[in-house]
Each structure stands twice: as structure tokens, then as C-alpha cells.
Design an enzyme around this catalytic site. Structure first.
Site, PDB file in Angstrom:
ATOM      1  N   GLU A  10      46.105  51.699  41.966  1.00 25.82           N
ATOM      2  CA  GLU A  10      46.008  50.305  41.491  1.00 25.82           C
ATOM      3  C   GLU A  10      47.162  49.993  40.545  1.00 25.82           C
ATOM      4  O   GLU A  10      47.785  48.931  40.640  1.00 25.82           O
ATOM      5  CB  GLU A  10      44.659  50.091  40.811  1.00 25.82           C
ATOM      6  N   HIS A  19      40.460  45.662  45.900  1.00 28.82           N
ATOM      7  CA  HIS A  19      39.217  46.373  46.210  1.00 28.82           C
ATOM      8  C   HIS A  19      39.531  47.866  46.276  1.00 28.82           C
ATOM      9  O   HIS A  19      40.536  48.246  46.894  1.00 28.82           O
ATOM     10  CB  HIS A  19      38.640  45.881  47.540  1.00 28.82           C
ATOM     11  N   ASP A  33      35.185  40.461  49.970  1.00 30.44           N
ATOM     12  CA  ASP A  33      36.103  41.487  50.474  1.00 30.44           C
ATOM     13  C   ASP A  33      36.657  41.196  51.863  1.00 30.44           C
ATOM     14  O   ASP A  33      36.903  42.121  52.636  1.00 30.44           O
ATOM     15  CB  ASP A  33      35.421  42.870  50.462  1.00 30.44           C
ATOM     16  N   ASN A  93      42.608  39.457  45.277  1.00 34.44           N
ATOM     17  CA  ASN A  93      41.641  40.458  44.798  1.00 34.44           C
ATOM     18  C   ASN A  93      42.152  41.857  45.087  1.00 34.44           C
ATOM     19  O   ASN A  93      42.926  42.067  46.011  1.00 34.44           O
ATOM     20  CB  ASN A  93      40.304  40.255  45.532  1.00 34.44           C
TER      21      ASN A  93
HETATM   22  C1  GAR Z   1      38.825  48.491  39.969  1.00 30.23           C
HETATM   23  O1  GAR Z   1      38.805  49.780  40.506  1.00 30.23           O
HETATM   24  C2  GAR Z   1      38.799  47.462  41.073  1.00 30.23           C
HETATM   25  O2  GAR Z   1      39.456  47.893  42.224  1.00 30.23           O
HETATM   26  C3  GAR Z   1      37.322  47.329  41.326  1.00 30.23           C
HETATM   27  O3  GAR Z   1      36.728  47.379  40.058  1.00 30.23           O
HETATM   28  C4  GAR Z   1      37.523  48.215  39.210  1.00 30.23           C
HETATM   29  C5  GAR Z   1      37.763  47.471  37.916  1.00 30.23           C
HETATM   30  O4  GAR Z   1      38.368  48.293  36.976  1.00 30.23           O
HETATM   31  N1  GAR Z   1      37.019  46.104  41.998  1.00 30.23           N
HETATM   32  C6  GAR Z   1      36.006  45.984  42.862  1.00 30.23           C
HETATM   33  O5  GAR Z   1      35.235  46.888  43.105  1.00 30.23           O
HETATM   34  C7  GAR Z   1      35.876  44.611  43.511  1.00 30.23           C
HETATM   35  N2  GAR Z   1      34.942  44.643  44.587  1.00 30.23           N
HETATM   36  P1  GAR Z   1      39.094  47.644  35.711  1.00 30.23           P
HETATM   37  O6  GAR Z   1      38.131  46.641  35.107  1.00 30.23           O
HETATM   38  O7  GAR Z   1      39.337  48.794  34.798  1.00 30.23           O
HETATM   39  O8  GAR Z   1      40.371  46.994  36.191  1.00 30.23           O
END
Ligand code: GAR
Length: 192
Positions: free
Chosen positions: A177, A107, A148, A105
């Protein structure tokens, strides 16, 4: 040559991470993204998958938590690893059992801070800015039965300034990311 490592990506929303991972591995013969699974109807991630020429499959709550349809599908696709890229539900235990230490995952904060149920996406950035933090970042980790938690594979940091808003912080996090998530997946799946 040995068979490619097969990745299934799970997401719920916009799908930028799913796209970045797919593009990173496109053209590689050792790794293949075999499906993008999503659990929110009309999520843009499905369109991204189609644009990338990757199979996209919607599954609802029952498919995840009652019928086992998602695990059946992962097996049918012969997925070796499950990658959560903005996936906002707890992974069902039968999937964790079938993929021990093989669910990863991302986060958008420096866990253990700003993690747990309800802490996802923009909620995280709002909380970080509201708390007056001077840094935030990303955490890439192995998934266990809790939100998490699980072994941390990598963290990367960025500054949070007085001028940052949840939106500007989100933009910084998305850059991290993009830079880290595909590379950490690559490293992890080849270390096994
Ligand atoms: C990302 O920023 C990821 O880190 C977060 O959701 C976003 C998805 O963006 N994930 C979480 O918050 C998990 N707890 P995306 O759909 O554009 O990749």
C-alpha cells in the site's frame, strides 16, 4: 501556474494510508490534501491528521446518508478528488454523482476475490490465510455504487506462505500500500 489538485481523504481507522498519501504530496505545489474525513469517533486517523497539520473532520452516519453534510463540506473545501483510505462504508450516491470517476479506493486483496460487504482490513487477511492462498495483494480502483467494484487502476501482489498469519500478511500488504497507493493516485489525478 494552474491551481493545485485538491484531495479529500476518507478513513475509518488507523490512518496509515492517509498519512502516507499526505506525506507523499507534502511540499508539492500541484497537489494538496485539503482534509481528512473520518466516520469513527476516536479513530487514530484523526490524530495523524492533526500531527500532519491537516484539517480533520468527523462525520456520522446521518451526515453521510441523510443531511448531505459531507457533500456540502467536500464542496466547501473545493475537493477535486475523494480518496478512500481504509473507509468502510458505501459511498453515498450524491457524492458519487458529484465526483464521477473521481473517487478512488484501496482494497487489501486481489479483487474480485475477497471483496464485498464485510470484507475489510483484518477480515480479508484472515479469509485469505484460511483459504490457503499462495498469493494476495492490493487493488486500487475507481469507486462505484457497489462494494469493491469499479474500474481497476492497479493491482500488486505478494506471496502468502504456509507460515503467514493474518498479521504477517497484513504487514506485507501495508508495504505494498505504501509503495503503490500514493503513486497510483498521482498518476490517475494527472491523467484527467
Ligand atoms: C488498509 O489495509 C486498506 O487497504 C483497508 O483497510 C486498511 C486501512 O488501514 N481497506 C479496506 O479493507 C477497504 N475495504 P489504515 O487505516 O491504516 O490505512
Amino acid at each position: 501556474m494552474s491551481k493545485p489538485i485538491r484531495l479529500a481523504i476518507l478513513g475509518s481507522g488507523n490512518g496509515t494510508n492517509a498519512q502516507q498519501i499526505s506525506e507523499y504530496f507534502a511540499g508539492r505545489d500541484d497537489v494538496q490534501v485539503v482534509s481528512i474525513i473520518y466516520n469513527v469517533k476516536d479513530a487514530y486517523i484523526a490524530q495523524r491528521a492533526r500531527n500532519l497539520g491537516i484539517e480533520a473532520r468527523y462525520f456520522g452516519r446521518k451526515d453521510f446518508y441523510e443531511t448531505g453534510a459531507v457533500l456540502d463540506y467536500l464542496r466547501q473545501k473545493q475537493a477535486d478528488w475523494v480518496i478512500l483510505a481504509g473507509f468502510l462504508w458505501l459511498v453515498p450516491q450524491p457524492i458519487l454523482d458529484a465526483y464521477p470517476q473521481r473517487v478512488i479506493n484501496i482494497h487489501p486483496a486481489l479483487l474480485p476475490k475477497y471483496g464485498g460487504k464485510g470484507m475489510y482490513g483484518h477480515h480479508v487477511h484472515e479469509a485469505v490465510v484460511a483459504a490457503g492462498e499462495t498469493e494476495s495483494g492490493i487493488t486500487i480502483h475507481i469507486v462505484d455504487e457497489n462494494y469493491d467494484r469499479g474500474t481497476i487502476l492497479e493491482q500488486a501482489r505478494c506471496s502468502v506462505t504456509k507460515d503467514d498469519t493474518p498479521d504477517t500478511l497484513a504487514a506485507k500488504i501495508h508495504l505494498l500500500e505504501k509503495e503503490y497507493f500514493p503513486r497510483v493516485i498521482d498518476r490517475t489525478i494527472h491523467a484527467c
